[in-house]
Design a protein around this motif. Structure first.
Motif, PDB file in Angstrom:
ATOM      1  N   TYR A   1       0.814  -1.222   0.000  1.00  0.00           N
ATOM      2  CA  TYR A   1       0.000   0.000   0.000  1.00  0.00           C
ATOM      3  C   TYR A   1       0.847   1.271   0.000  1.00  0.00           C
ATOM      4  CZ  TYR A   1      -4.270  -2.617   1.359  1.00  0.00           C
ATOM      5  OH  TYR A   1      -5.350  -3.462   1.411  1.00  0.00           O
TER       6      TYR A   1
ATOM      7  N   PHE B   1      -1.742   3.978  -6.314  1.00  0.00           N
ATOM      8  CA  PHE B   1      -2.430   2.905  -5.607  1.00  0.00           C
ATOM      9  C   PHE B   1      -3.522   2.339  -6.512  1.00  0.00           C
ATOM     10  CE2 PHE B   1      -5.699   1.352  -2.724  1.00  0.00           C
ATOM     11  CZ  PHE B   1      -4.971   0.660  -1.776  1.00  0.00           C
TER      12      PHE B   1
ATOM     13  N   LYS C   1      -5.827  -1.383  -8.017  1.00  0.00           N
ATOM     14  CA  LYS C   1      -6.276  -2.759  -7.813  1.00  0.00           C
ATOM     15  C   LYS C   1      -5.312  -3.645  -8.595  1.00  0.00           C
ATOM     16  CE  LYS C   1     -10.225  -4.487  -9.625  1.00  0.00           C
ATOM     17  NZ  LYS C   1     -11.691  -4.519  -9.813  1.00  0.00           N
TER      18      LYS C   1
ATOM     19  N   ASP D   1      -8.054  -0.971 -13.524  1.00  0.00           N
ATOM     20  CA  ASP D   1      -7.572  -1.260 -12.176  1.00  0.00           C
ATOM     21  C   ASP D   1      -8.003  -0.186 -11.179  1.00  0.00           C
ATOM     22  OD1 ASP D   1      -6.080   0.777 -13.207  1.00  0.00           O
ATOM     23  OD2 ASP D   1      -4.161  -0.254 -13.118  1.00  0.00           O
ATOM     24  N   GLU D   2      -9.051   0.566 -11.519  1.00  0.00           N
ATOM     25  CA  GLU D   2      -9.511   1.618 -10.617  1.00  0.00           C
ATOM     26  C   GLU D   2     -10.906   1.296 -10.090  1.00  0.00           C
ATOM     27  OE1 GLU D   2      -7.598   5.758 -11.651  1.00  0.00           O
ATOM     28  OE2 GLU D   2      -8.676   5.017 -13.389  1.00  0.00           O
ATOM     29  N   ASP D   3     -11.136   1.634  -8.835  1.00  0.00           N
ATOM     30  CA  ASP D   3     -12.466   1.524  -8.244  1.00  0.00           C
ATOM     31  C   ASP D   3     -12.617   2.629  -7.204  1.00  0.00           C
ATOM     32  OD1 ASP D   3     -11.082   0.687  -5.976  1.00  0.00           O
ATOM     33  OD2 ASP D   3     -11.578  -1.429  -6.224  1.00  0.00           O
TER      34      ASP D   3
ATOM     35  N   ILE E   1     -12.232   2.637  -4.100  1.00  0.00           N
ATOM     36  CA  ILE E   1     -11.142   2.670  -3.109  1.00  0.00           C
ATOM     37  C   ILE E   1      -9.892   3.344  -3.684  1.00  0.00           C
ATOM     38  CG2 ILE E   1      -9.492   1.197  -1.872  1.00  0.00           C
ATOM     39  CD1 ILE E   1     -11.813  -0.677  -1.187  1.00  0.00           C
ATOM     40  N   THR E   2      -9.495   2.980  -4.908  1.00  0.00           N
ATOM     41  CA  THR E   2      -8.261   3.579  -5.460  1.00  0.00           C
ATOM     42  C   THR E   2      -8.460   5.074  -5.730  1.00  0.00           C
ATOM     43  OG1 THR E   2      -8.783   3.059  -7.775  1.00  0.00           O
ATOM     44  CG2 THR E   2      -7.615   1.373  -6.528  1.00  0.00           C
TER      45      THR E   2
ATOM     46  N   VAL F   1      -8.225   6.859  -2.398  1.00  0.00           N
ATOM     47  CA  VAL F   1      -6.841   6.947  -1.901  1.00  0.00           C
ATOM     48  C   VAL F   1      -6.121   8.116  -2.574  1.00  0.00           C
ATOM     49  CG1 VAL F   1      -4.574   5.805  -1.881  1.00  0.00           C
ATOM     50  CG2 VAL F   1      -6.626   4.516  -1.233  1.00  0.00           C
ATOM     51  N   GLN F   2      -6.261   8.230  -3.902  1.00  0.00           N
ATOM     52  CA  GLN F   2      -5.564   9.304  -4.613  1.00  0.00           C
ATOM     53  C   GLN F   2      -6.078  10.676  -4.190  1.00  0.00           C
ATOM     54  OE1 GLN F   2      -2.784   8.766  -6.675  1.00  0.00           O
ATOM     55  NE2 GLN F   2      -2.666  10.943  -6.162  1.00  0.00           N
TER      56      GLN F   2
ATOM     57  N   PRO G   1     -16.520  -1.284  -3.478  1.00  0.00           N
ATOM     58  CA  PRO G   1     -16.172  -2.566  -4.099  1.00  0.00           C
ATOM     59  C   PRO G   1     -16.710  -3.787  -3.348  1.00  0.00           C
ATOM     60  CG  PRO G   1     -14.272  -1.112  -4.030  1.00  0.00           C
ATOM     61  CD  PRO G   1     -15.339  -0.453  -3.215  1.00  0.00           C
ATOM     62  N   TYR G   2     -16.835  -3.672  -2.035  1.00  0.00           N
ATOM     63  CA  TYR G   2     -17.379  -4.771  -1.233  1.00  0.00           C
ATOM     64  C   TYR G   2     -18.776  -4.410  -0.743  1.00  0.00           C
ATOM     65  CZ  TYR G   2     -12.619  -6.711  -0.568  1.00  0.00           C
ATOM     66  OH  TYR G   2     -11.374  -7.246  -0.745  1.00  0.00           O
TER      67      TYR G   2
ATOM     68  N   VAL H   1      -9.281   0.323   4.015  1.00  0.00           N
ATOM     69  CA  VAL H   1      -8.214   0.227   3.012  1.00  0.00           C
ATOM     70  C   VAL H   1      -7.629   1.622   2.786  1.00  0.00           C
ATOM     71  CG1 VAL H   1      -7.589  -0.548   0.700  1.00  0.00           C
ATOM     72  CG2 VAL H   1      -9.496  -1.649   1.882  1.00  0.00           C
TER      73      VAL H   1
ATOM     74  N   GLU I   1      -5.547   2.799   5.774  1.00  0.00           N
ATOM     75  CA  GLU I   1      -4.254   2.091   5.834  1.00  0.00           C
ATOM     76  C   GLU I   1      -3.296   2.661   4.766  1.00  0.00           C
ATOM     77  OE1 GLU I   1      -4.314  -1.156   7.903  1.00  0.00           O
ATOM     78  OE2 GLU I   1      -2.228  -0.538   7.991  1.00  0.00           O
ATOM     79  N   ALA I   2      -3.832   2.891   3.565  1.00  0.00           N
ATOM     80  CA  ALA I   2      -2.994   3.348   2.451  1.00  0.00           C
ATOM     81  C   ALA I   2      -2.452   4.763   2.666  1.00  0.00           C
ATOM     82  CB  ALA I   2      -3.777   3.280   1.147  1.00  0.00           C
TER      83      ALA I   2
END
Lengths: 136, 345
Positions: free
Chosen positions: A18, A113, A115, B47-49, B51-52, B55-56, B83-84, B92, B95-96
């Motif tokens: 992460y 960051f 997936k 690869d993006e959702d 959560i990502t 984070v950005q 996502p969940y 997430v 933490e990131a």
């Protein structure tokens, strides 16, 4: 069926995945990513401490993957690169937000960051670093 | 006073035009472009959702605020595309960004207004002294059923705000909400795409809640519309916010900076947060901003926000929203379908 990773393994590595937390030897200022618990240069005299990498660097070398690994079919064609971090370590990572034909050796990049993979539709989602062009 | 200590936004680089979508379904692109006032929309990377994107945006907000992430005591992620179904996005994200473990976190959902609900929660926690900083995020990778009118607008992106009491770039002078049980847009558990009540989403939902919440704010603050320099209203398309502004007598030139939907689509929970970030990118000390979000189901949160002198001092730390609006890549419908995981492999 895609390869399932151990939950415990993924969880243990979340700091490095992460936040790119590696290590540094306080004796020789060597940086290590993925983290090492022992300095190969200073050996017994080495003093290892945690160090978060800045996430900036350049493409050392790369290849375009047209025959993807299981679980990465949707991403193909994708670029895997040997990344040279500004702190020194080299690592293998996927590039993102760039077309394969636009990738060049020495291209400045930075970690983002993203997936990485998922254990099927009902399994855990793995997140971590990829690298994208760092053009101002 | 409680306010925004740092802010950040993120919009994925991919776009698809109205023409490209309309051509697939045999529709007239001009009808949608004029009817919805939209040119293209943002599309997440493979690869993006939520959560990502969160984070950005959060990293940009923390850098802008120049705060230590360890001092964040609460992280709330508002989205309708977590996502969940079970497992928080917020853990997430926390933490990131390095905010864990001495903190609280949760996910919010209120159609398009979960992000502003998170801002209000953080205001409460900060004002009561429970936390030093709260991180409020609104982000989405919203879904539109193929061929549905929503497919032309459902975009992706998000905004994050560090809420605190000291060194604010903008003070939140007042906030009010207007909430009723009005069903206009919904997605049931396990369903891939949302459904909507077509025109019902307009008058009794969007316009009613936006206007009532804004009126409530005006009553409570004593301000008139003339006192506000910029106005940001929730923007499911380019047309609704302009029409709502007209109904309230707000001049269209106060809406320009805070209306991004024509360029990036409806970012749902991220819509008002990203629009507010864009307005703050250009804001001058002393300016007064009117912000009203809307979430189907239905409710609106309205805010009166006063820009402080610190906006200039922290400007160099900001990643302007404009960064993500240029250097984009247009997708064909085929590649768009792949990006939205519409192709079964």
């Amino acid at each position: 069926m895609p390869h399932r990773k151990s939950l415990a393994l993924v969880w243990r590595r979340r700091e490095q995945r992460y936040k790119m937390v590696g290590t540094r030897c306080a004796t020789c200022d060597g940086h290590f990513f993925p983290p090492r618990g022992f300095c190969p240069n200073c050996r017994r005299k080495g003093r290892i401490e945690e160090k978060e990498m800045a996430g900036t660097g350049k493409v050392f070398s790369y290849t375009t993957v047209y025959a993807p690994l299981e679980g990465f079919e949707e991403l193909a064609p994708y670029v895997m690169a040997i990344v040279q971090l500004d702190e020194g370590p080299r690592l293998t990572a996927m590039l993102c937000d760039v077309e394969p034909e636009d990738v060049e050796i020495d291209m400045p990049i930075r970690a983002v960051f993203r997936k990485i993979s998922e254990d099927g539709k009902s399994g855990i989602i793995h997140y971590g670093y990829k690298f994208r062009p760092n053009k101002k | 006073m409680v306010g925004i200590v740092g802010y950040g936004a993120y919009v994925p680089r991919y776009r698809i035009t109205v023409e490209e979508i309309a051509a697939v379904w045999g529709k007239n692109a001009e009808t949608y472009k004029k009817g919805l006032i939209i040119g293209e929309k943002s599309v997440p990377g493979l690869d993006e959702d939520t959560i990502t994107i969160s984070v950005q945006a959060a990293k940009n907000a923390i850098r802008h605020g120049a705060i230590n992430a360890k001092n964040i005591g609460a992280v709330y992620v508002g989205s309708e595309s977590h996502p969940y179904a079970v497992k928080p996005s917020a853990t997430v994200v926390a933490e990131a960004i390095g905010a864990t473990p001495n903190m609280t976190a949760a996910d919010y959902e209120f159609a398009c207004k979960a992000g502003t609900a998170a801002i209000q929660t953080c205001m409460g926690l900060v004002k009561s002294g429970m936390v030093e900083y709260g991180l409020a995020i609104g982000a989405d990778t919203s879904q539109g059923r193929p061929a549905d009118a929503l497919e032309y607008t459902a975009g992706a992106g998000g905004g994050a705000f560090v809420i605190g009491m000291e060194d604010t770039v903008a003070d939140i002078e007042e906030t009010v909400s207007y909430t009723t049980d009005t069903p206009g847009f919904w997605r049931r558990e396990g369903q891939e795409y949302p459904r909507h009540g077509a025109r019902f989403t307009g008058k009794p939902e969007y316009f009613k809640h936006i206007i009532e919440a804004t009126k409530l704010l005006i009553q409570k603050t004593g301000y008139g519309f003339d006192d506000f320099d910029q106005v940001i209203l929730h923007q499911p398309n380019g047309k609704f916010p302009l029409r709502a502004a007209k109904m309230m007598g707000i001049p269209a030139d106060k809406m320009k900076l805070g209306l991004l939907t024509p360029r990036i689509g409806n970012l749902y929970s991220g819509a008002v947060p990203v629009a507010l970030a864009n307005v703050l990118d250009y804001a001058k000390p002393g300016e007064l901003l009117l912000v009203t979000s809307f979430g189907s189901g239905a409710g609106s949160d309205s805010f009166a926000i006063r820009v402080t002198d610190a906006i200039e001092e922290k400007r160099a730390n900001a990643t302007p929203v404009e960064t993500y609006l240029k250097k984009t890549k247009n997708l064909t419908y085929g590649r768009y379908a792949k990006h939205r995981h519409k192709i079964r492999m």
